[in-house]
Design an enzyme around this catalytic site. Sequence first.
Site, short mmCIF file in Angstrom:
data_model
loop_
_atom_site.label_atom_id
_atom_site.label_comp_id
_atom_site.label_asym_id
_atom_site.label_seq_id
_atom_site.Cartn_x
_atom_site.Cartn_y
_atom_site.Cartn_z
N GLN A 1 0.93 -1.23 0.14
CA GLN A 1 0.02 0.04 0.01
C GLN A 1 0.72 1.27 -0.08
O GLN A 1 0.36 2.32 -0.48
CB GLN A 1 -1.01 -0.02 1.03
N CYS B 1 -22.11 -7.82 6.30
CA CYS B 1 -22.81 -7.92 5.20
C CYS B 1 -22.06 -7.73 3.91
O CYS B 1 -22.85 -8.27 2.87
CB CYS B 1 -23.99 -7.03 5.37
#
Lengths: 128, 404
Positions: free
Chosen positions: B181, B328
């Site tokens: 990153q 979710c």
Amino acid sequence: MAYSDKVIDHYENPRNVGSLDKSDANVGTGLVGAPACGDVMRLQIRVTDDGVIEDARFKTYGCGSAIASSSLVTEWVKGRTVDEALTIKNNDIAQHLALPPVKIHCSVLAEDAIRAAIEDYKRKKGLG
Amino acid sequence: MKLPIYMDNHATTPCDPRVVEAMLPYLTEQFGNAASRNHPFGWAAEEAVELAREQVAKLIGATPKEIVFTSGATESDNVALKGVIEFYGHKGKHIVTSPIEHKAIVDTARWLERQGCEVTWLPVGTDGLIDPAEVSKAIRPDTVVVSVMHGNNEIGTVNDIGAIGAICKKHGVLFHTDAVQTAGKVPIDVEAMGVDLLSLSAHKMYGPKGIGALYVRRKKPRVRVAPMVHGGGHERGMRSGTLPVHQIVGFGKAAELATAEMESESARTLALRERLRAKIEAAVPETLLNGSLAHRLPGNLNISFSFVEGESLLMALRDVAVSSGSACTSASLEPSYVLRAIGLDDENAHSSIRFGIGRFNTEEEVDYVADLVIKAVAKLRTLSPLWEMHQEGIDLKSIEWAAH
């Protein structure tokens, strides 16, 4: 994951959002789920003296499927008697909204919310 | 402005057009095998690979011979841990790493645990940073390698790699860092930082997918890793397999661009990130910034919008590609392990959104996304029973929720 058109419709235009007066003897409130699990539903019903659900309101913290499931049940319970409302099953909700298997728990929670609201109403009325 | 907007640059980045241009000839005219030593096709390929090796080395202050090309950072991370343990395992089998590493390290370390290694999982601050003093405490006489990531892919926190490198050096322990990153965004110097092994990935820095590198130190000390892929002995025996010349050329070009443009680009992405943060924080109450602000990747913003669930927010942002730490959105239905490791409660982990601003994002896009987020959070809070309870002064922690 793609959502069904019905889930998107309920998410974008949720039906019967809001609250009913908790202290009203004819109002039953069901609060189910848990913030830590990512979904909480609150369903409220107002029942006439002859046992018909004349109004329903919801608020939901959760994913789009949870919001759609609770929005849908407010439509379904309205005009039904309390006993009729208890026959609504999570499968009906899941099927109607075309929920994928991973979202079935949203429909289970919506069914739980109906039961909890009716139990609360019955308790208030001394019917439980 | 074109929709949808891509603002998920920690997941992957598009190839820079200049990278694609550099790659194309190596798919057609210059298709040779870099290992073919007896004809011009092979020579041209080898020359291109060696130029790329130099370009990648330069980005991190290494020498070209210290760069081993791999299929990507997952392979680099695997070789760094498994290859070191296989080579130095006779000296000890203790590994020190952190619970907020990328899954390529976390899962490799767990696998090594099952093979008989011992792993110490470093504590992580609520700011998402690893305290170098904790590394010092964790090192034992049988410690072989310490692996601590440079920049975190979820919360964007940037660790003090130089301080950890110095500690490892002092104890004579090898130090690996996953710099996927940070490469091209934050200056890296393997010499100054005392890094022995370092993982890179091309597709996080505007290069192609399917190519990465492992830096393996050659001097003070000379580090050895056992190969995971055996065969023709390419990459000085550390990684066999015909070199994908076009991808390596693309990786090299991406590294060259990153070296030249890092300073101006990071300043620009930081300004955009701060613009997004300021707009959101000014208009939305009850937000939480996850991870240190001061020690952070320039393009990263990870915010929890309390009382709103992340996936429902993503649904409102359907013209914008971002991600959420919400359960979710994952197959496992577990919220982000990184957010949990920094002590965030599950509820706020469910409410988190990660914005990853990159080279091709514009101010206009940032403004559009900010407005969309502000509207969506307001709408979802009118739907949220938790928000209503919070407004009424009810402490949500005082309620006995039925976990399901």
